[in-house]
Write an enzyme that holds these catalytic residues in place. Structure first.
Site, PDB file in Angstrom:
ATOM      1  N   ASP A  78       0.857  -1.199   0.000  1.00 22.45           N
ATOM      2  CA  ASP A  78       0.000   0.000   0.000  1.00 22.45           C
ATOM      3  C   ASP A  78       0.889   1.243   0.000  1.00 22.45           C
ATOM      4  O   ASP A  78       1.897   1.293   0.702  1.00 22.45           O
ATOM      5  CB  ASP A  78      -0.872  -0.042   1.261  1.00 22.45           C
ATOM      6  CG  ASP A  78      -1.788   1.158   1.368  1.00 22.45           C
ATOM      7  OD1 ASP A  78      -2.887   1.089   0.796  1.00 22.45           O
ATOM      8  OD2 ASP A  78      -1.390   2.146   2.012  1.00 22.45           O
ATOM      9  N   LEU A  79       0.528   2.241  -0.780  1.00 21.10           N
ATOM     10  CA  LEU A  79       1.333   3.465  -0.817  1.00 21.10           C
ATOM     11  C   LEU A  79       0.938   4.367   0.356  1.00 21.10           C
ATOM     12  O   LEU A  79      -0.254   4.619   0.551  1.00 21.10           O
ATOM     13  CB  LEU A  79       1.104   4.227  -2.134  1.00 21.10           C
ATOM     14  CG  LEU A  79       1.488   3.523  -3.436  1.00 21.10           C
ATOM     15  CD1 LEU A  79       1.278   4.468  -4.614  1.00 21.10           C
ATOM     16  CD2 LEU A  79       2.939   3.065  -3.410  1.00 21.10           C
ATOM     17  N   ASP A 121      -4.624   2.580  -4.258  1.00 22.14           N
ATOM     18  CA  ASP A 121      -3.148   2.571  -4.208  1.00 22.14           C
ATOM     19  C   ASP A 121      -2.640   1.276  -3.582  1.00 22.14           C
ATOM     20  O   ASP A 121      -1.564   1.240  -3.001  1.00 22.14           O
ATOM     21  CB  ASP A 121      -2.660   3.794  -3.409  1.00 22.14           C
ATOM     22  CG  ASP A 121      -3.249   3.839  -2.006  1.00 22.14           C
ATOM     23  OD1 ASP A 121      -4.167   3.031  -1.726  1.00 22.14           O
ATOM     24  OD2 ASP A 121      -2.802   4.666  -1.202  1.00 22.14           O
TER      25      ASP A 121
END
Lengths: 202, 380
Positions: A78-79, A121
Site C-alpha cells: 500500500d502506498l 493505491d
C-alpha cells in the site's frame, strides 16, 4: 492461350482468398488478444486486475492441493500518503505515480510472479516458491526504491505478506483460503504501517 | 402470336432492310410490330429514315446491338423480330429521351405503376454523365408500388465507341434516343423470366468502404481496391482487363435474402476500379469465377426451369452480357442453341452492355452485369 490464363486467374484468386483468410485470422487473433487484455488487465497501470489475481490464486491453491510441496506468498503493498498527492497535485499526477509504481513493481519481480493492482493505491503480488529471506529483504528494497523515486512527494510503502500453506491451517474451502491469505497479508501490511508510524513519532 | 426472326448482314443498311422486308413478306401478309437490332457500323442517322422508307407505316422500335441473336445465329448486321398477334395481344411503346431523377423518373414510375398488368421490355442507353442508367433503374425500382416486380426485363444497347461516344441508341418515331430508353409494353401475354448468373463465388467476403457512382475506391478497413486488382493482374501477368471478366465480383445483397448481382470491371485506375453498374457503400462481395462450362450448365438449368413453367412459348427474348460472351469464348452460340432447343421457340436478343431485370426474389429491379436474362412469352 486462354487456358493458361484461366489457370493463372484461378491461382491468383486462390492466393487472394488465402491472403484474405490469413488477414482475417490475424485480425481475429488481435481482437481476441485485445479482449483478453481488457478482461484481465487494470486499464490504468496495465497490471493484472483483482479478478485475474483471484483466479490465479484459486488455480495455485488447486495446484497446491495436488502437490503438497507447493508454496507461495501473497504480498500486500500500500502506498503511504498517496491521498495527499491526489489532493495537492490532482488526480492526473496521482495516476502518473500509480503507473510509475506499477513499472517499478513489474521490474522488481520475476516474470513468473504475478503483480496486480488490488484497487486504489493497493497492489498484490503473488510469488511462487519464495525464499523467506528474499521476502524479508524485499520489504526494505522496495521501500528504498519507491521512497527514492518519489522523494519529492513524500511517498513510502507499507508491505505485509501471508504464506501458503504456513498461514492456512484447517481451511479447506478454496474461496475461504483466498480471503484468509489476503486478509492476513492486509492486516500485516497495516501492522507494518502502524509500526513505522509509531517509530517515526517516537 | 406468330413471331419470327430475320437477319441480314448486307453492308448497306438500305439493302439489309430491303432483304429483311423481302424475307418477311414471304412469311407474313401483315404484322403488328417490328423490333430491329442494328449494328453500330451503320450510320445511326440513317436508321429511322431507312426503316420508314422500306417498311412505310409499320410500328417499330430499333436499337443498337453489337451482335444480335436470331434463333441459333449470332448476327453482325441487322436483325428483326416480327410479331403478329392472333388473339388479344397488343404492343404499345413508351420512351424517355433524357433520363433525370426528377421529371423523367416520375413519368416512368407513373407509367409502370399504371400499367402493372403489362409485360415491359426496356431497351436503354448508358445514360449521361449526370445520370447513369443503373442509378436510374435502382431509383425507379424503389418507387414502384407493386410486388412482385416480375414484369420488367431488358438490356442496355451495345455498340462501338466513336470519339468517346458509345453508339448505343434507340430509334422510335423518327427520334434517336441517346440518353434514355424505350419500353415495349405487351398486353394480354403470359410470360416467364429466367436469370442465369453462372459465376460461382469464392472465398471470404469483402465490404465496400468507399464507393461512388460505378466505382469502388476502398474496401474493408480502407484498403485501396485498385491495389488488390493491380496485384491480381500482376499475378495473371497480363494487362488485358477482359481477363478479369472471368472473375467478376459477386455482390451479396443480404437484406434481400442473399440475392446476388455480378459486377464486371470496366477500368482500372490508380485511385479506383470502375464497373459497368452502380456500387454502394457497405455492400458485401466476394470474387467469383466462371468459364464456358459453368455458365452453360447454369443456362441449361435456367432454360429447363422456364420450360417447366411455360412448356410452349411462342417467342423467347435473350439479353446476354457482352462480357459473358467473352467468357463463353468459342461456345457463344451454345448459349442460344441451348435456349432454342430446350424451349423450342424462335429467339431474338442481343449482346448487352448491362441487363435489366428483377432480382431472384422479384422484389427489386436490378442492372446486372455478365448475366443472361431469358424471357419466354405466349399470347393469351
Amino acid at each position: 492461350m486462354r487456358e493458361k490464363i484461366k489457370i493463372k486467374i484461378l491461382q491468383a484468386l486462390l492466393e487472394e482468398v488465402t491472403k484474405k483468410y490469413d488477414d482475417s485470422i490475424t485480425e481475429k487473433e488481435k481482437l481476441l488478444q485485445k479482449m483478453f487484455e481488457m478482461a484481465v488487465n487494470d486499464s490504468l497501470t496495465g497490471l493484472y486486475n483483482r479478478q485475474y489475481m483471484q483466479n490465479y490464486l484459486l488455480n495455485l491453491i488447486k495446484k497446491a492441493k495436488r502437490n503438497k510441496n507447493e508454496k507461495f506468498a501473497v504480498i500486500f503493498l500500500d502506498l503511504d500518503n498517496f491521498k495527499s498527492i491526489n489532493d495537492s497535485f490532482g488526480h492526473n499526477k496521482g495516476d502518473e505515480i500509480l503507473k510509475e509504481v506499477a513499472n517499478i513493481l513489474k521490474n522488481s519481480f520475476r516474470e513468473c510472479d504475478l503483480v496486480s493492482r488490488y484497487g486504489g493505491d493497493e497492489f498484490v503480488i503473488i510469488v511462487e516458491n519464495p525464499s523467506f529471506e528474499v521476502l524479508d529483504n524485499l520489504k526494505s528494497r522496495l521501500r528504498n526504491i519507491i521512497e527514492t523515486e518519489f522523494k519529492d512527494f513524500g511517498i513510502s510503502v507499507s508491505i505485509g505478506f501471508s504464506c501458503f500453506p504456513k498461514d492456512i491451517s484447517n481451511v479447506k474451502d478454496e474461496e475461504e483460503i483466498i480471503n484468509k491469505l489476503l486478509t492476513i497479508a492486509d492486516n500485516r501490511m497495516y501492522e507494518n504501517k502502524k509500526e513505522r508510524k509509531d517509530k517515526k513519532l517516537s | 402470336m406468330i413471331a419470327k426472326v430475320f437477319k441480314s448482314t448486307d453492308n448497306s443498311l438500305l439493302f439489309a432492310l430491303e432483304n429483311l422486308k423481302e424475307e418477311i413478306e414471304k412469311e407474313f401478309n401483315s404484322f403488328d410490330f417490328l423490333i430491329f437490332s442494328v449494328h453500330s457500323k451503320y450510320d445511326y442517322n440513317d436508321i429511322n429514315y431507312y426503316i420508314k422508307k422500306v417498311f412505310k407505316n409499320a410500328d417499330y422500335v430499333a436499337f443498337n446491338g453489337i451482335d444480335s441473336f436470331v434463333d441459333n445465329s449470332i448476327v453482325e448486321g441487322v436483325s428483326c423480330c416480327v410479331i403478329k398477334f392472333v388473339k388479344d395481344g397488343k404492343i404499345s411503346t413508351f420512351f424517355i429521351e433524357d433520363i433525370s431523377f426528377d421529371n423523367s423518373l416520375k413519368q416512368t414510375v407513373d407509367y409502370l405503376n399504371e400499367n402493372k398488368e403489362k409485360l415491359h421490355i426496356i431497351i436503354g442507353s448508358l445514360g449521361s454523365n449526370k445520370v447513369k442508367i443503373g442509378e436510374f433503374i435502382e431509383k425507379l425500382s424503389l418507387k414502384l408500388n407493386y410486388q412482385p416486380v416480375n414484369n420488367i426485363i431488358g438490356g442496355i444497347s451495345s455498340g462501338i465507341i466513336n470519339d468517346n461516344e458509345a453508339i448505343v441508341y434507340q430509334y422510335i418515331d423518327n427520334r434517336i434516343i441517346k440518353n434514355g430508353f424505350v419500353i415495349l409494353s405487351f398486353e394480354n401475354v403470359s410470360y416467364e423470366i429466367g436469370i442465369s448468373l453462372g459465376f460461382k463465388p469464392y472465398g471470404i467476403t469483402y465490404e465496400v468502404k468507399k464507393a461512388d457512382d460505378y466505382k469502388i475506391y476502398s474496401i474493408d478497413d480502407g484498403k485501396k481496391f485498385s491495389d488488390v486488382i493491380k496485384n491480381f493482374m500482376e499475378k495473371i501477368d497480363n494487362k488485358d482487363i477482359r481477363y478479369l471478366w472471368y472473375t467478376p465480383i459477386y455482390f451479396l445483397d443480404e437484406t434481400d435474402g442473399y440475392v446476388a448481382t455480378i459486377r464486371t470491371i470496366k477500368d482500372v485506375k490508380e485511385e479506383y476500379i470502375e464497373f459497368f453498374g452502380p456500387i454502394k457503400r457497405h455492400q458485401k462481395f466476394k470474387f467469383s469465377f466462371g468459364d464456358s462450362e459453368i455458365l452453360l450448365e447454369e443456362d441449361k438449368r435456367n432454360a429447363l426451369d422456364l420450360k417447366e413453367k411455360m412448356p410452349y412459348p411462342e417467342l423467347i427474348f435473350n439479353f446476354s452480357c457482352i462480357a459473358r460472351q467473352y467468357v463463353l469464348e468459342d461456345k457463344q452460340k451454345e448459349e442460344i442453341e441451348l435456349y432454342t432447343s430446350i424451349l423450342n421457340a424462335h429467339l431474338f436478343g442481343f449482346f448487352t452492355f448491362g441487363e435489366i431485370g428483377p432480382d431472384k426474389n422479384f422484389k427489386k429491379l436490378k442492372l446486372y452485369n455478365e448475366t443472361s436474362l431469358l424471357l419466354a412469352l405466349e399470347e393469351k
